[in-house]
Every structure is written in C-alpha cells, then in structure tokens.
Design a protein around this motif. Sequence first.
Motif, PDB file in Angstrom:
ATOM      1  N   ARG A  46       0.766  -1.142   0.004  1.00 42.76           N
ATOM      2  CA  ARG A  46       0.015  -0.070  -0.025  1.00 42.76           C
ATOM      3  C   ARG A  46       1.054   1.313  -0.088  1.00 42.76           C
ATOM      4  O   ARG A  46       2.195   1.047   0.407  1.00 42.76           O
ATOM      5  CB  ARG A  46      -1.086  -0.069   1.194  1.00 42.76           C
ATOM      6  N   TRP A  47       0.283   2.379  -0.520  1.00 43.26           N
ATOM      7  CA  TRP A  47       0.912   3.594  -0.526  1.00 43.26           C
ATOM      8  C   TRP A  47       0.209   4.746   0.698  1.00 43.26           C
ATOM      9  O   TRP A  47      -0.835   4.873   0.228  1.00 43.26           O
ATOM     10  CB  TRP A  47       1.111   4.223  -1.934  1.00 43.26           C
ATOM     11  N   ASP A  48       1.007   5.001   1.616  1.00 46.69           N
ATOM     12  CA  ASP A  48       0.466   5.833   2.582  1.00 46.69           C
ATOM     13  C   ASP A  48       1.011   7.322   2.290  1.00 46.69           C
ATOM     14  O   ASP A  48       1.928   7.399   1.954  1.00 46.69           O
ATOM     15  CB  ASP A  48       1.089   5.391   3.996  1.00 46.69           C
ATOM     16  N   TYR A  49       0.075   8.127   2.415  1.00 46.22           N
ATOM     17  CA  TYR A  49       0.593   9.606   2.229  1.00 46.22           C
ATOM     18  C   TYR A  49       1.190  10.176   3.238  1.00 46.22           C
ATOM     19  O   TYR A  49       1.185  10.035   4.538  1.00 46.22           O
ATOM     20  CB  TYR A  49      -0.688  10.207   1.701  1.00 46.22           C
ATOM     21  N   ASP A  50       2.421  11.003   2.753  1.00 48.66           N
ATOM     22  CA  ASP A  50       3.136  11.401   3.879  1.00 48.66           C
ATOM     23  C   ASP A  50       3.582  12.985   3.474  1.00 48.66           C
ATOM     24  O   ASP A  50       4.540  13.481   3.968  1.00 48.66           O
ATOM     25  CB  ASP A  50       4.413  10.545   3.668  1.00 48.66           C
ATOM     26  N   GLY A  51       2.514  13.778   2.913  1.00 52.08           N
ATOM     27  CA  GLY A  51       2.652  15.109   2.864  1.00 52.08           C
ATOM     28  C   GLY A  51       3.528  15.698   1.566  1.00 52.08           C
ATOM     29  O   GLY A  51       3.577  14.636   0.446  1.00 52.08           O
ATOM     30  N   GLU A  52       3.702  16.967   1.378  1.00 49.31           N
ATOM     31  CA  GLU A  52       4.314  17.339   0.166  1.00 49.31           C
ATOM     32  C   GLU A  52       5.624  17.657   0.681  1.00 49.31           C
ATOM     33  O   GLU A  52       5.997  18.030   1.787  1.00 49.31           O
ATOM     34  CB  GLU A  52       3.512  18.540  -0.207  1.00 49.31           C
ATOM     35  N   VAL A  53       6.579  17.608  -0.718  1.00 51.74           N
ATOM     36  CA  VAL A  53       7.966  17.974  -0.556  1.00 51.74           C
ATOM     37  C   VAL A  53       8.351  18.869  -1.558  1.00 51.74           C
ATOM     38  O   VAL A  53       8.123  18.566  -2.647  1.00 51.74           O
ATOM     39  CB  VAL A  53       8.747  16.504  -0.633  1.00 51.74           C
ATOM     40  N   THR A  54       9.045  19.989  -1.211  1.00 52.32           N
ATOM     41  CA  THR A  54       9.481  20.824  -2.035  1.00 52.32           C
ATOM     42  C   THR A  54      10.956  20.609  -2.418  1.00 52.32           C
ATOM     43  O   THR A  54      11.711  20.623  -1.675  1.00 52.32           O
ATOM     44  CB  THR A  54       9.245  22.246  -1.798  1.00 52.32           C
ATOM     45  N   LYS A  55      11.226  20.437  -3.793  1.00 47.24           N
ATOM     46  CA  LYS A  55      12.699  20.224  -4.507  1.00 47.24           C
ATOM     47  C   LYS A  55      12.920  21.228  -5.379  1.00 47.24           C
ATOM     48  O   LYS A  55      12.006  22.071  -5.718  1.00 47.24           O
ATOM     49  CB  LYS A  55      12.908  18.925  -4.926  1.00 47.24           C
ATOM     50  N   ALA A  56      14.159  21.253  -5.742  1.00 42.72           N
ATOM     51  CA  ALA A  56      14.334  22.422  -6.724  1.00 42.72           C
ATOM     52  C   ALA A  56      13.697  22.334  -8.025  1.00 42.72           C
ATOM     53  O   ALA A  56      13.555  23.276  -8.662  1.00 42.72           O
ATOM     54  CB  ALA A  56      15.856  22.116  -7.048  1.00 42.72           C
ATOM     55  N   ASP A  57      13.196  21.014  -8.512  1.00 41.81           N
ATOM     56  CA  ASP A  57      12.531  20.689  -9.731  1.00 41.81           C
ATOM     57  C   ASP A  57      11.108  20.616  -9.476  1.00 41.81           C
ATOM     58  O   ASP A  57      10.239  20.344 -10.346  1.00 41.81           O
ATOM     59  CB  ASP A  57      13.166  19.637 -10.360  1.00 41.81           C
ATOM     60  N   GLY A  58      10.321  21.300  -8.498  1.00 38.74           N
ATOM     61  CA  GLY A  58       9.020  21.194  -8.091  1.00 38.74           C
ATOM     62  C   GLY A  58       8.450  20.860  -6.787  1.00 38.74           C
ATOM     63  O   GLY A  58       9.251  20.396  -5.808  1.00 38.74           O
ATOM     64  N   VAL A  59       7.397  20.473  -6.739  1.00 39.84           N
ATOM     65  CA  VAL A  59       6.550  20.306  -5.281  1.00 39.84           C
ATOM     66  C   VAL A  59       5.998  18.876  -5.813  1.00 39.84           C
ATOM     67  O   VAL A  59       5.569  18.377  -6.874  1.00 39.84           O
ATOM     68  CB  VAL A  59       5.565  21.191  -5.151  1.00 39.84           C
ATOM     69  N   PHE A  60       6.468  17.888  -4.792  1.00 39.37           N
ATOM     70  CA  PHE A  60       6.173  16.460  -4.910  1.00 39.37           C
ATOM     71  C   PHE A  60       5.198  15.820  -3.882  1.00 39.37           C
ATOM     72  O   PHE A  60       5.504  16.470  -2.696  1.00 39.37           O
ATOM     73  CB  PHE A  60       7.465  15.672  -5.098  1.00 39.37           C
ATOM     74  N   HIS A  61       4.181  15.120  -3.973  1.00 38.49           N
ATOM     75  CA  HIS A  61       3.750  14.227  -2.986  1.00 38.49           C
ATOM     76  C   HIS A  61       4.629  13.156  -2.603  1.00 38.49           C
ATOM     77  O   HIS A  61       5.199  12.450  -3.453  1.00 38.49           O
ATOM     78  CB  HIS A  61       2.382  13.678  -3.719  1.00 38.49           C
TER      79      HIS A  61
END
Length: 117
Positions: A46-61
């Motif tokens: 399963r894939w449990d959501y763990d928030g957003e992460v901001t990196k140099a190449d954009g915003v990721f879930h």
Amino acid sequence: MQKALKNAVSKAVDGNTWKKFTNPSAGRGKTAFPKGQAEQEGVGVRWDYDGEVTKADGVFHKFQMQPNAGKVPSSIKRWREANGGTHAVMASVLVKKDGTKDDVEQGLKEAAESVEG
C-alpha cells in the motif's frame, strides 16, 4: 519480489487510479491506494500519504510504500516478516504534484526497484 512489485505498480497506474497519487485525497498517514482489504491483499503493498516535499525541480507528493497484511504474494510476506511487519517502509515514493500518469509510473517504478529482498 520485483515481479510482485511490478504487478503492484501496474495496478496503481491502471485506469484513473494514478490520479490518487498526483492529487491525493487521503490525509497524511492514511492510505492513498489500495483502500479495501481485498484489494490490498491482491496488490500486496500500500502507499500511505506522507505530505508534500518541495525540491529544486518542483513540488512532490511523498508516499511510503509498505507491505500489506493478510494473503499477499510470498516474496512480500517474507520481506514483511524480516523487516518489522506491516508498518515497515519498503521505499519512499515521490510523485510530481498535479503530474501525469507517466510521472506516477516513473515514481512508483523507481521506488519498487530500490527495494531489496
């Protein structure tokens, strides 16, 4: 193990399911996919959501790929038993926010390929 994880990834990008990764409705710490017990056993992880992460190449879930309980493929069951049970994190997944189906597939495949066992 890789065969079972490839199968799980293909189920996660099937139809419109991939949208659960680019625009998740699950709260932090909750399962984004798969939801029901029967579906969880069929997928094996399963894939449990763990928030957003901001990196140099954009915003990721960010998602945590974890083994499911119950009747899962034997390779995933062995990994689960050797690594601390159903709350052990097999891999972290990053998916571009509002991304495409290809973005989802790439993120899930990279995470699956990083799992050893």
